[in-house]
Write an enzyme that holds these catalytic residues in place. Structure first.
Site, PDB file in Angstrom:
ATOM      1  N   SER A  21       2.519   0.103  -0.299  1.00 22.75           N
ATOM      2  CA  SER A  21       3.511  -0.832  -0.824  1.00 22.75           C
ATOM      3  C   SER A  21       4.873  -0.165  -0.975  1.00 22.75           C
ATOM      4  CB  SER A  21       3.069  -1.372  -2.184  1.00 22.75           C
ATOM      5  OG  SER A  21       2.009  -2.277  -2.057  1.00 22.75           O
ATOM      6  N   HIS A  57       7.042  -4.455  -7.424  1.00 23.97           N
ATOM      7  CA  HIS A  57       5.779  -4.244  -8.146  1.00 23.97           C
ATOM      8  C   HIS A  57       5.382  -2.771  -8.200  1.00 23.97           C
ATOM      9  CE1 HIS A  57       3.782  -4.504  -4.072  1.00 23.97           C
ATOM     10  NE2 HIS A  57       2.997  -3.600  -4.630  1.00 23.97           N
ATOM     11  N   ASP A  72      10.098  -9.363  -4.750  1.00 24.91           N
ATOM     12  CA  ASP A  72       9.390  -8.078  -4.638  1.00 24.91           C
ATOM     13  C   ASP A  72      10.210  -7.007  -3.917  1.00 24.91           C
ATOM     14  OD1 ASP A  72       7.329  -6.433  -5.317  1.00 24.91           O
ATOM     15  OD2 ASP A  72       5.976  -7.074  -3.722  1.00 24.91           O
TER      16      ASP A  72
END
Length: 337
Positions: A161, A50, A80
């Site tokens: 992230s 992402h 992911d």
């Protein structure tokens, strides 16, 4: 962790942002900031899918401020995970690859370290513990959950992230990927994709650019006390209640049945209850998803033990490749293997 953890800046077209230059309209760009870490000496960077979603290249910035261009060579949107490769001459950098450890040996209470670039603050380190393992991480982009997730209380914020979650030996045990928060800021619950998922996917992602997950094709949930009582089940009966079965799925082909409704009334009849997979008892949908995704492959046979209205039966099915997404299904429906 110098020259091991990087900041990733990805730019993607934004059709909702129009820029007028000398009277000529053009589409603007959205910028995403994330983190990643070095794997190997060939300029490979591992991050979350992402973080680079919609981009084919990204800027990779090291702690010394040097920035290089990297191309996306593989991504698994469902899991992911993404792999980038630096395409500039990065010889001035002394890359220090991180070692990827076995996440299956993690213990609740074990100390962990999260490194990343929260809010663009480069190379930030936070610490915490493993709060729990085996969590399902909802993935609203696909409708499927990410299995085997690591829950941690190490502070994780936007920009973290893709960064590594490390054990005290400095080995990667996960990729920081999400937080559970109503405000977008850290609230004590963070999640990481387990390192064993990286190990499983890395070679395929690097070679082919994609990774296909095995798929069963049901929507399911746990047996609540009320549901168990209405179905006449013994107290504390364990298993996965099949809510619905996806058309064309292995589950449909094997004959699994979901919740049905009488034609003449609004009364619903409970579907099959899956109590075991290949001899492994199932307590909840989490157990089934983790088993299918982490221990089985496309084309594998799976033997399910099923309770159908009090009759115990065994059903065999062959796993297929998971579809890209479940369309407009809600995040709650991501508890589907």
């Amino acid at each position: 962790m110098e020259n091991s953890v990087v900041q990733i800046t990805a730019r993607t077209p934004n059709p909702n942002l129009q820029i007028i230059t000398n009277g000529n309209p053009s589409t603007g760009q959205s910028t995403r900031l994330g983190s990643g870490f070095v794997y190997g000496k060939q300029g490979h960077i591992i991050t979350n899918s992402h973080v680079i979603d919609g981009a084919s290249t990204a800027d990779i910035t090291f702690i010394d401020g040097n920035t290089y261009t990297a191309k996306v060579i593989g991504k698994d949107t469902s899991g992911d995970i993404a792999v980038l490769q630096i395409i500039d001459n990065f010889s001035p950098e002394n890359l220090v690859p991180l070692t990827i450890a076995n996440s299956s040996s993690l213990q609740v209470g074990q100390q962990v370290i999260a490194i990343g670039n929260p809010f663009g603050l480069s190379d930030t380190m936070t610490t915490g513990i493993v709060s729990q393992t085996g969590r399902l991480i909802p993935n609203p982009d696909t409708g499927f959950s990410i299995p085997g997730g690591i829950q941690t209380d190490a502070p994780i914020n936007p920009g973290n992230s893709g960064g590594p979650l490390l054990n005290t030996q400095g080995q990667v045990i996960g990729i920081n990927t999400a937080i559970n928060s109503a405000t977008g800021a850290f609230s004590g619950i963070g999640f990481a994709v387990p390192s064993n998922a990286i190990i499983r996917e890395l070679a395929t992602l690097t070679k082919t650019g994609t990774f296909n997950h095995p798929w069963l094709g049901i929507a399911g949930g746990k047996i609540t006390p009320d549901l168990g009582q209405s179905a006449g089940l013994p107290r504390n009966y364990k298993g996965v209640v099949v809510g619905s079965v996806q058309a064309g799925s292995p589950a449909e082909k094997a004959g699994l049945q979901g919740v049905t409704q009488s034609d003449s009334t609004t009364t619903q009849h409970i579907g099959d209850i899956i109590t075991g997979a290949d001899g492994h008892p199932l307590r909840s949908i989490d157990d089934l998803i983790n088993y299918i995704d982490l221990h089985k492959s496309i084309g594998d046979n799976v033997g399910l033990t099923v309770n159908r209205h009090g009759q115990i039966m065994n059903l065999n099915l062959v796993l297929q490749a998971r579809p890209p997404s479940l369309g407009n299904q809600t995040a709650q429906e991501s508890i589907l293997p």
